[in-house]
Design a protein around this motif. Sequence first.
Motif, short mmCIF file in Angstrom:
data_model
loop_
_atom_site.label_atom_id
_atom_site.label_comp_id
_atom_site.label_asym_id
_atom_site.label_seq_id
_atom_site.Cartn_x
_atom_site.Cartn_y
_atom_site.Cartn_z
N THR A 248 -4.64 6.09 -0.29
CA THR A 248 -3.55 4.57 -0.57
C THR A 248 -2.28 5.09 0.07
OG1 THR A 248 -2.61 5.75 -2.53
CG2 THR A 248 -4.05 4.46 -3.27
N ASN A 249 -1.77 3.68 0.27
CA ASN A 249 -0.23 4.06 1.10
C ASN A 249 0.94 4.32 0.68
OD1 ASN A 249 1.70 3.59 2.48
ND2 ASN A 249 1.48 1.45 3.31
N VAL A 250 1.29 5.31 0.26
CA VAL A 250 2.39 5.76 -0.47
C VAL A 250 3.30 5.34 0.23
CG1 VAL A 250 3.68 7.40 -1.77
CG2 VAL A 250 0.77 8.06 -2.35
N ALA A 251 4.72 4.33 -0.02
CA ALA A 251 5.95 4.19 0.76
C ALA A 251 6.71 5.23 0.87
CB ALA A 251 6.44 2.61 0.65
N SER A 252 7.09 5.40 0.05
CA SER A 252 8.02 6.90 -0.35
C SER A 252 7.55 7.53 -1.77
CB SER A 252 8.97 5.56 -1.14
OG SER A 252 8.76 5.31 -2.02
N SER A 253 8.42 8.74 -0.90
CA SER A 253 8.15 9.86 -1.78
C SER A 253 8.63 9.46 -3.58
CB SER A 253 8.71 11.51 -1.24
OG SER A 253 8.63 11.26 -1.12
N PRO A 254 8.45 9.73 -4.89
CA PRO A 254 8.55 9.74 -6.08
C PRO A 254 10.00 10.87 -6.41
CG PRO A 254 5.97 11.53 -6.29
CD PRO A 254 7.15 11.26 -4.77
N SER A 255 10.58 9.22 -6.61
CA SER A 255 11.83 10.19 -7.09
C SER A 255 11.70 11.59 -7.89
CB SER A 255 12.86 9.45 -8.54
OG SER A 255 14.01 9.31 -9.03
N GLY A 256 13.24 12.36 -7.37
CA GLY A 256 12.90 13.54 -7.70
C GLY A 256 12.29 14.76 -7.14
N THR A 257 11.77 14.47 -6.43
CA THR A 257 10.54 14.72 -4.81
C THR A 257 11.87 15.13 -3.79
OG1 THR A 257 9.88 13.08 -4.55
CG2 THR A 257 8.71 14.54 -5.92
N ASN A 258 12.12 16.49 -3.13
CA ASN A 258 13.25 17.47 -1.71
C ASN A 258 11.94 16.74 -0.62
OD1 ASN A 258 15.15 16.73 -3.52
ND2 ASN A 258 14.35 18.41 -4.82
N ASN A 259 10.75 16.66 -1.45
CA ASN A 259 9.51 17.28 0.67
C ASN A 259 9.43 15.61 0.41
OD1 ASN A 259 9.96 20.07 0.45
ND2 ASN A 259 9.04 20.01 -1.30
N ALA A 260 8.63 15.81 1.70
CA ALA A 260 7.89 14.27 1.96
C ALA A 260 6.14 13.87 0.79
CB ALA A 260 7.86 14.53 3.69
N TYR A 261 5.43 13.21 0.46
CA TYR A 261 4.78 13.11 -0.17
C TYR A 261 3.88 11.88 0.17
CZ TYR A 261 6.41 17.42 -2.12
OH TYR A 261 6.47 18.98 -2.79
N ASN A 262 5.23 10.92 1.18
CA ASN A 262 4.75 9.57 1.14
C ASN A 262 3.67 9.76 2.44
OD1 ASN A 262 6.89 10.34 2.27
ND2 ASN A 262 6.88 8.20 2.97
N GLY A 263 2.88 8.75 2.61
CA GLY A 263 1.95 8.44 3.98
C GLY A 263 0.83 7.01 4.15
N ASP A 264 0.49 7.27 4.63
CA ASP A 264 -0.45 5.75 4.51
C ASP A 264 -2.25 6.64 5.17
OD1 ASP A 264 -2.02 3.71 4.98
OD2 ASP A 264 -1.27 2.67 6.61
N ASP A 265 -2.40 6.63 3.62
CA ASP A 265 -3.62 7.63 3.94
C ASP A 265 -4.93 6.42 3.29
OD1 ASP A 265 -3.86 10.79 4.23
OD2 ASP A 265 -2.36 10.43 3.02
N SER A 266 -4.62 4.94 3.60
CA SER A 266 -5.82 3.62 3.25
C SER A 266 -6.80 4.21 3.51
CB SER A 266 -5.06 2.60 3.21
OG SER A 266 -4.66 2.48 4.01
N LYS A 267 -6.78 4.99 5.12
CA LYS A 267 -8.30 4.66 5.48
C LYS A 267 -8.60 6.86 5.15
CE LYS A 267 -7.46 0.88 8.72
NZ LYS A 267 -8.09 0.07 8.08
N THR A 268 -8.12 7.68 4.82
CA THR A 268 -8.22 8.54 4.85
C THR A 268 -10.16 8.48 3.86
OG1 THR A 268 -6.09 9.12 4.84
CG2 THR A 268 -7.81 11.00 3.52
#
Length: 328
Positions: A248-268
């Motif tokens: 899926t396309n995750v627009a932003s990392s969840p609240s409480g995280t301090n690393n990047a867990y977002n990105g567009d994987d809608s075609k992965t």
Amino acid sequence: MANATVSRLGLKNATGTNFDELFLKVFSGEVLTAFGQNNIFDDKLHTVRSIASGKSASFPTLGTATAAYHTIGEPLVGANQIKASEVLINIDDMLIAQAVVAKLDELKNHYDVRSIYSAELGKALAKTYDQNVAKVIANASRASAVLTGGNGGLVLTLPTGNTTSANVTGDELVAAIYDIAQEFDARDIPQTDRFCVLPPAEYYKIPESATRIIDTDFNPQGNGSVAAGRVSMVAGIPVMMSNNVPQTNVASSPSGTNNAYNGDDSKTLGMVFHKSAVGTVKLQDMTTEISGADYGIMYQSTLLVAKYALGHGILRPECAATIKLSAT
């Protein structure tokens, strides 16, 4: 009449007054067992490091050396200038899975609910752990090189026409894994500790419809079978299945995280990677807590908590690849 001598099941060595001590250990074991059973992206699939204190950890990244033939009489003065850099991985906020069990409900219930709740807490933490590690692997496949002149991640786009998962065949998935393996070889990435993880829809296409791989190719060792619907290896890379491959396309990392867990994987569609592609830093490993008497008196319930404090990040993007649907 003399008082009965009661064997307290939760009292360790029949000594003291902590009648719940052994019950806590059972709860801990149930959570850890469930976590282990549901955690695919464990320390066998990526790099894990524990720290005693701090908010982040630094991972050194070093380049490679070259060799040259020596000319007699010339001094050896260290001709190699090996590049160096570092990668920081932050510790996320404490991740907590919790449940409250009412004492009255436990009395009325005809089966043990604590063991079920304990297992669910372990599954919840394992799912978030796997989702975050998988997301970082996917991000690494799109990341730039850490060292100047080095390789970045690899995104392999399937041939034109594969715009949805339904269009993709088992043969095309096998070909993609072989192409990635070839590129990894060209990058001198070790052949050991490589892994491929596919979602169920793609995983089963390989034993079901791939004509390039037949039962006898991977059944002799008992590790996989077309009849059983299991895949052992493709191009020497172990193939595993997980529902946590990001798609899926995750627009932003969840609240409480301090690393990047977002990105567009809608075609992965899947991931191929080496163990050194991403890392995890642990400040506090999995721990469990159970409420004491005060909580029990106030709420007439038992609070069960499982938690950990850690973070995930990219280490070597050149060791990560994703298989992607075509745009047209």
